[in-house]
Design an enzyme around this catalytic site. Structure first.
Site, PDB file in Angstrom:
ATOM      1  N   GLU A 185      -4.546   2.517  -4.451  1.00 37.27           N
ATOM      2  CA  GLU A 185      -2.907   2.300  -4.562  1.00 37.27           C
ATOM      3  C   GLU A 185      -2.596   1.104  -3.683  1.00 37.27           C
ATOM      4  O   GLU A 185      -1.726   0.757  -3.364  1.00 37.27           O
ATOM      5  CB  GLU A 185      -2.701   3.577  -3.608  1.00 37.27           C
ATOM      6  CG  GLU A 185      -2.891   3.673  -2.097  1.00 37.27           C
ATOM      7  CD  GLU A 185      -4.191   4.242  -1.732  1.00 37.27           C
ATOM      8  OE1 GLU A 185      -4.432   4.841  -0.655  1.00 37.27           O
ATOM      9  OE2 GLU A 185      -5.136   4.291  -2.606  1.00 37.27           O
ATOM     10  N   ASP A 191       0.700  -0.970  -0.158  1.00 33.18           N
ATOM     11  CA  ASP A 191      -0.044   0.002   0.062  1.00 33.18           C
ATOM     12  C   ASP A 191       0.776   1.205   0.014  1.00 33.18           C
ATOM     13  O   ASP A 191       1.717   1.240   0.786  1.00 33.18           O
ATOM     14  CB  ASP A 191      -1.063  -0.152   1.136  1.00 33.18           C
ATOM     15  CG  ASP A 191      -2.036   1.092   1.068  1.00 33.18           C
ATOM     16  OD1 ASP A 191      -3.124   0.812   0.406  1.00 33.18           O
ATOM     17  OD2 ASP A 191      -1.574   2.060   1.512  1.00 33.18           O
TER      18      ASP A 191
END
Length: 323
Positions: free
Chosen positions: A228, A185
């Site tokens: 993301e 992440d």
């Protein structure tokens, strides 16, 4: 699928076309395999349908060329078996029949054969049939590739990644193979979108994917789960090796200088959680393996970001920082 990226890459229209030739006559098998190989195809051979099906379980092929009388399981039954299996149903099947066997032609089509060719096989006709089959195979691959690919980054999309993860977890349980997962992440990605715009955010995601791919092996699969957040599937990899790979990926992202559409340059970091298939920890399904990696990722975020955290190797151990 096979190596991971090869399995995912099977959707690429540039992948060589593979042909399995099944024929119980050694002479005929040699003649056919030579002609098909000289025509530019990757060739595998088997003298019985049983052997051919066993090989294709481990190494799927694009085109199955078979005679009818090829052992205890005949060629028609083999076609039926391939078409009845979701993993092999897209295999293009061509049955070789003896001249005058009109009944067998009808049986072949009913069994799921896509095409047929009569004996004695005319090699010019065979090559033409293979070219026609190849066009359809490549079209199917292209459609599948588009359906499995994240359009922004070129990595596998969420659906494709989860499907492959399920397959690898099942294989790990059956054969005891090591399988690990890395959750990734990006740190403070929302700030990039808010301050630099979504075009800048898209550029960052594309460059981060390039940075990750530069550290991965052909058999590894990188997927974008959303926003993301990414995941990396490492088959044949224990958790210690997976943590090493995660650290290499983390460093690659951190060191990459990304040029934005505005001309501005920036660097980003990411946090990582690593887990593996481990029935002793209850990590024996795609959901539990991903959850363990996600828990480790959350711990990495809580501990300051830009680091790799490995899930506990034993139930009573604490999560361990790997960087």
């Amino acid at each position: 699928m096979s190596d991971t990226n090869e399995a995912f890459g099977a959707g690429s229209p540039t992948t060589p076309i593979s042909v399995m030739i099944c024929e119980n006559s050694a002479v005929q098998l040699r003649i056919l395999s030579q002609a098909v190989r000289e025509a530019g195809y990757e060739v595998q051979t088997a003298k019985s349908a049983t052997d051919a099906l066993e090989v294709m379980k481990l190494m799927p092929v694009d085109i199955f060329l078979t005679g009818i009388e090829v052992g205890e399981v005949n060629g028609l039954e083999a076609c039926w078996s391939l078409k009845g299996n979701s993993d092999t149903e897209s295999t293009y099947t061509i049955v070789v029949t003896a001249s005058g066997e009109e009944r067998r032609l009808e049986e072949s089509l009913d069994a799921g054969a896509d095409d047929f060719i009569r004996k004695p096989v005319n090699m010019t006709e065979l090559r033409a049939r293979l070219r026609a089959a190849s066009r359809l195979v490549r079209m199917q691959k292209q459609f599948r590739h588009l359906a499995e690919t994240d359009s922004l980054t070129g990595s596998a999309n969420r659906r494709a990644f989860l499907q492959y993860l399920e397959m690898e977890v099942t294989r790990s349980e059956r054969h005891g193979a090591e399988t690990s997962v890395i959750m990734v992440d990006l740190d403070h990605f929302k700030n990039i979108n808010d301050t630099c715009g979504h075009a800048a955010g898209d550029a960052v995601l594309r460059e981060v994917v390039k940075a990750m791919q530069s550290c991965l092996r052909p058999r590894d699969m990188l997927g974008r789960l959303g926003g993301e957040e990414f995941a990396i599937l490492l088959n044949g990899t224990d958790i210690s090796e997976a943590s090493t790979i995660a650290e290499e990926v983390r460093s690659s992202i951190e060191q990459r200088l990304i040029e934005l559409p505005s001309g501005e340059k920036l660097s980003v970091t990411a946090s990582f959680g690593v887990s593996n298939v481990c029935p002793a920890l209850g990590q024996d399904t795609p959901e539990t393996v991903l959850q363990a990696a996600d828990d480790a990722l959350y711990h990495a975020k809580q501990c300051g970001r830009n680091q790799v955290i490995v899930c506990a190797a034993e139930p009573d151990e604490q999560l361990a920082e790997a960087s």
